[in-house]
Design a protein around this motif. Sequence first.
Motif, mmCIF file in Angstrom:
data_model
loop_
_atom_site.group_PDB
_atom_site.id
_atom_site.type_symbol
_atom_site.label_atom_id
_atom_site.label_comp_id
_atom_site.label_asym_id
_atom_site.label_seq_id
_atom_site.Cartn_x
_atom_site.Cartn_y
_atom_site.Cartn_z
ATOM 1 N N ASN A 1 2.942 0.754 -5.070
ATOM 2 C CA ASN A 1 3.578 0.692 -3.764
ATOM 3 C C ASN A 1 2.597 0.331 -2.660
ATOM 4 O O ASN A 1 2.999 -0.159 -1.610
ATOM 5 N N ASN B 1 4.256 -10.985 -2.478
ATOM 6 C CA ASN B 1 5.602 -11.523 -2.333
ATOM 7 C C ASN B 1 6.571 -10.399 -1.987
ATOM 8 O O ASN B 1 6.206 -9.214 -1.969
ATOM 9 N N PHE B 2 7.804 -10.759 -1.685
ATOM 10 C CA PHE B 2 8.790 -9.796 -1.207
ATOM 11 C C PHE B 2 9.006 -8.660 -2.203
ATOM 12 O O PHE B 2 9.196 -7.508 -1.832
ATOM 13 N N GLU B 3 8.950 -9.005 -3.512
ATOM 14 C CA GLU B 3 9.197 -7.982 -4.539
ATOM 15 C C GLU B 3 7.953 -7.145 -4.839
ATOM 16 O O GLU B 3 8.008 -6.242 -5.684
ATOM 17 N N ASN B 4 6.829 -7.465 -4.190
ATOM 18 C CA ASN B 4 5.560 -6.783 -4.460
ATOM 19 C C ASN B 4 5.117 -6.927 -5.902
ATOM 20 O O ASN B 4 4.492 -6.020 -6.474
ATOM 21 N N THR B 5 5.430 -8.060 -6.511
ATOM 22 C CA THR B 5 5.084 -8.270 -7.910
ATOM 23 C C THR B 5 3.983 -9.301 -8.104
ATOM 24 O O THR B 5 3.446 -9.425 -9.205
#
Lengths: 111, 114
Positions: free
Chosen positions: A95, B97-101
């Motif tokens: 996170n 990126n938006f998905e934090n991936t």
Amino acid sequence: TQLLEQSPQFLSIQEGENLTVYCNSSSVFSSLQWYRQEPGEGPVLLVTVVTGGEVKKLKRLTFQFGDARKDSSLHITAAQPGDTGLYLCAPGSSNTGKLIFGQGTTLQVKP
Amino acid sequence: SAVISQKPSRDICQRGTSLTIQCQVDSQVTMMFWYRQQPGQSLTLIATANQGSEATYESGFVIDKFPISRPNLTFSTLTVSNMSPEDSSIYLCSVLNFENTEAFFGQGTRLTVV
């Protein structure tokens, strides 16, 4: 203290040879990422492995995540000069989004 | 994907001076980071650039040496202050990126301090 130990640190091979680089830790990870950095560029994501024992293929590159999710390997078949670069592994960003990279493996493929 | 532009791409600076590196992203992103890559080494995270608040620094890095600004969701600066030859490194900006991936990186700023 490095979370991830990469080996070897440096590898110089001839075009056409096969090679394997390793990324090891004593910690368990929910996922692990491999990046490649070419000279003069920033790192680029190659793959994310998530499931223990998972194998992913990207053309001549084969990535494996250990059953216990503590280690990973990258195998390159018939290496080409375009594979030259710094290969980095890192636990998948949590996170916080932070990436803590291993020391990296510098690969040089000579024509 | 995200396209990241860093300026300057390289610089040679005198010791004792400061250099500000700019990072511009082509889309709004939540998370931006600054990394340092010493010669022949891997990348080390310097700090997380927070929009509208002070940056969050990693162990071994302090605000007085590496002040960071992030005035909006597409732009950040990193200043390397009172430089010494030990600061010679590549400094890279990164976003998620938006998905934090997936992380995307700029091409880096190659700094040489003489």
